[in-house]
Scaffold this motif. Structure first.
Motif, PDB file in Angstrom:
ATOM      1  N   GLN A  38      74.097  13.274  22.191  1.00 38.52           N
ATOM      2  CA  GLN A  38      74.333  12.406  23.337  1.00 38.52           C
ATOM      3  C   GLN A  38      74.489  10.941  22.944  1.00 38.52           C
ATOM      4  O   GLN A  38      75.058  10.160  23.681  1.00 38.52           O
ATOM      5  CB  GLN A  38      73.186  12.548  24.350  1.00 38.52           C
ATOM      6  N   THR A  39      73.932  10.556  21.791  1.00 40.07           N
ATOM      7  CA  THR A  39      74.066   9.183  21.309  1.00 40.07           C
ATOM      8  C   THR A  39      74.254   9.211  19.799  1.00 40.07           C
ATOM      9  O   THR A  39      73.882  10.189  19.131  1.00 40.07           O
ATOM     10  CB  THR A  39      72.820   8.330  21.617  1.00 40.07           C
ATOM     11  N   TYR A  40      74.788   8.136  19.276  1.00 40.14           N
ATOM     12  CA  TYR A  40      74.975   8.046  17.829  1.00 40.14           C
ATOM     13  C   TYR A  40      73.634   8.169  17.106  1.00 40.14           C
ATOM     14  O   TYR A  40      73.541   8.783  16.049  1.00 40.14           O
ATOM     15  CB  TYR A  40      75.668   6.731  17.470  1.00 40.14           C
ATOM     16  N   ASP A  41      72.580   7.620  17.693  1.00 36.54           N
ATOM     17  CA  ASP A  41      71.252   7.662  17.059  1.00 36.54           C
ATOM     18  C   ASP A  41      70.764   9.094  16.840  1.00 36.54           C
ATOM     19  O   ASP A  41      69.939   9.339  15.966  1.00 36.54           O
ATOM     20  CB  ASP A  41      70.229   6.907  17.909  1.00 36.54           C
ATOM     21  N   GLN A  42      71.227  10.046  17.621  1.00 33.29           N
ATOM     22  CA  GLN A  42      70.792  11.442  17.482  1.00 33.29           C
ATOM     23  C   GLN A  42      71.506  12.178  16.350  1.00 33.29           C
ATOM     24  O   GLN A  42      71.090  13.271  15.984  1.00 33.29           O
ATOM     25  CB  GLN A  42      71.026  12.195  18.793  1.00 33.29           C
ATOM     26  N   PHE A  43      72.557  11.574  15.799  1.00 33.57           N
ATOM     27  CA  PHE A  43      73.302  12.254  14.745  1.00 33.57           C
ATOM     28  C   PHE A  43      72.446  12.579  13.521  1.00 33.57           C
ATOM     29  O   PHE A  43      72.584  13.636  12.924  1.00 33.57           O
ATOM     30  CB  PHE A  43      74.513  11.428  14.303  1.00 33.57           C
ATOM     31  N   THR A  44      71.585  11.655  13.108  1.00 36.37           N
ATOM     32  CA  THR A  44      70.786  11.889  11.898  1.00 36.37           C
ATOM     33  C   THR A  44      69.900  13.107  12.080  1.00 36.37           C
ATOM     34  O   THR A  44      69.846  13.985  11.213  1.00 36.37           O
ATOM     35  CB  THR A  44      69.958  10.643  11.545  1.00 36.37           C
ATOM     36  N   GLN A  45      69.201  13.172  13.209  1.00 37.05           N
ATOM     37  CA  GLN A  45      68.328  14.321  13.457  1.00 37.05           C
ATOM     38  C   GLN A  45      69.144  15.609  13.558  1.00 37.05           C
ATOM     39  O   GLN A  45      68.756  16.646  13.027  1.00 37.05           O
ATOM     40  CB  GLN A  45      67.522  14.096  14.733  1.00 37.05           C
ATOM     41  N   TYR A  46      70.278  15.546  14.240  1.00 38.98           N
ATOM     42  CA  TYR A  46      71.150  16.706  14.380  1.00 38.98           C
ATOM     43  C   TYR A  46      71.613  17.186  12.997  1.00 38.98           C
ATOM     44  O   TYR A  46      71.544  18.373  12.677  1.00 38.98           O
ATOM     45  CB  TYR A  46      72.355  16.339  15.247  1.00 38.98           C
ATOM     46  N   ASN A  47      72.073  16.257  12.163  1.00 35.86           N
ATOM     47  CA  ASN A  47      72.536  16.614  10.825  1.00 35.86           C
ATOM     48  C   ASN A  47      71.407  17.182   9.967  1.00 35.86           C
ATOM     49  O   ASN A  47      71.622  18.109   9.190  1.00 35.86           O
ATOM     50  CB  ASN A  47      73.166  15.395  10.137  1.00 35.86           C
TER      51      ASN A  47
END
Length: 180
Positions: A38-47
Motif C-alpha cells: 500500500q505504500t513504498y515503506d512496506q516494500f522492504t518488509q514485503y521483499n
C-alpha cells in the motif's frame, strides 16, 4: 447436479442450511493471498517476507541476509518504478476485501452468523499468523483456510499451509511446555 439438504435438528422450521443461533460451533473462514503493498515503506518488509518464503525454497539463504537483500530490492523497485503505478498502492487489497465481504454475506445467508470470513496475507498486513491469533481469541472452534491465488498450485498454496502450520505449531509447542 445434486444438492444435499442438512436438516437442523434443533430447529426444523429454520432454513435447512442455517445453523442455529445458539449452535456452539463458530466457524472461521480464512481467505489468504500474497497481499498488495500500500505504500513504498512496506516494500522492504514485503521483499523480506517473499525472500523468506519463496526464494529460500530454491536456494539456501542465510537468515542474516534477508534484511539487506530486501532493502536492495526495495531500492531497485524505487529506481525501476519511481512513483508510477499509483504511488505503490496496489488495488489488490481493496478487491480482496470486496470478495471477503461478498463471500461472508453469502455464507451467513446460508449458514447464519456463526460463520465469519477473515483475510490474512502472506507478505503484508494483516499477516496470516496475526489473523489466526485473532480467530483464536474470538473463540472460533473450526477454521477453513482458503487460498485465493491467481495461480493455484502446490507451490503457491503450500505457503498458506506452511504459515498456518507454523502459527498453530507455535501454539501447540507452547501448550506442550505448559505456557498459556
Amino acid at each position: 447436479m445434486t444438492s444435499t439438504t442438512i436438516q437442523n435438528a434443533a430447529n426444523p422450521s429454520q432454513h435447512p442450511n442455517q445453523m442455529s443461533v445458539n449452535h456452539p460451533e463458530q466457524i472461521a473462514v480464512l481467505l489468504t493471498s500474497y497481499g498488495g503493498v500500500q505504500t513504498y515503506d512496506q516494500f522492504t518488509q514485503y521483499n523480506k517476507r517473499t525472500s523468506e518464503y519463496i526464494a529460500a525454497k530454491f536456494a539456501p539463504i542465510p537468515s542474516w541476509l534477508y534484511s539487506p537483500v530486501a532493502r536492495i530490492l526495495t531500492l531497485r523497485d524505487l529506481f525501476k518504478w519511481g512513483y508510477k503505478h499509483e504511488h505503490f498502492t496496489s488495488p489488490q487489497n481493496d478487491i480482496f476485501e470486496n470478495q471477503r465481504r461478498g463471500i461472508e454475506q453469502h455464507l451467513q445467508e446460508q449458514w447464519g452468523e456463526g460463520v465469519q470470513v477473515f483475510t490474512g496475507f502472506y507478505f503484508c498486513e494483516p499477516f496470516v499468523e496475526d489473523v489466526l491469533a485473532e480467530i483464536k481469541d474470538k473463540g472460533f472452534n473450526k477454521i477453513l483456510v482458503f487460498p485465493l491465488l491467481v495461480v493455484d498450485s502446490v507451490f503457491t498454496s503450500s505457503i498458506a499451509i506452511e504459515q498456518v502450520n507454523q502459527a498453530l505449531g507455535q501454539e501447540t509447542d507452547a501448550k506442550k511446555a505448559g505456557l498459556p
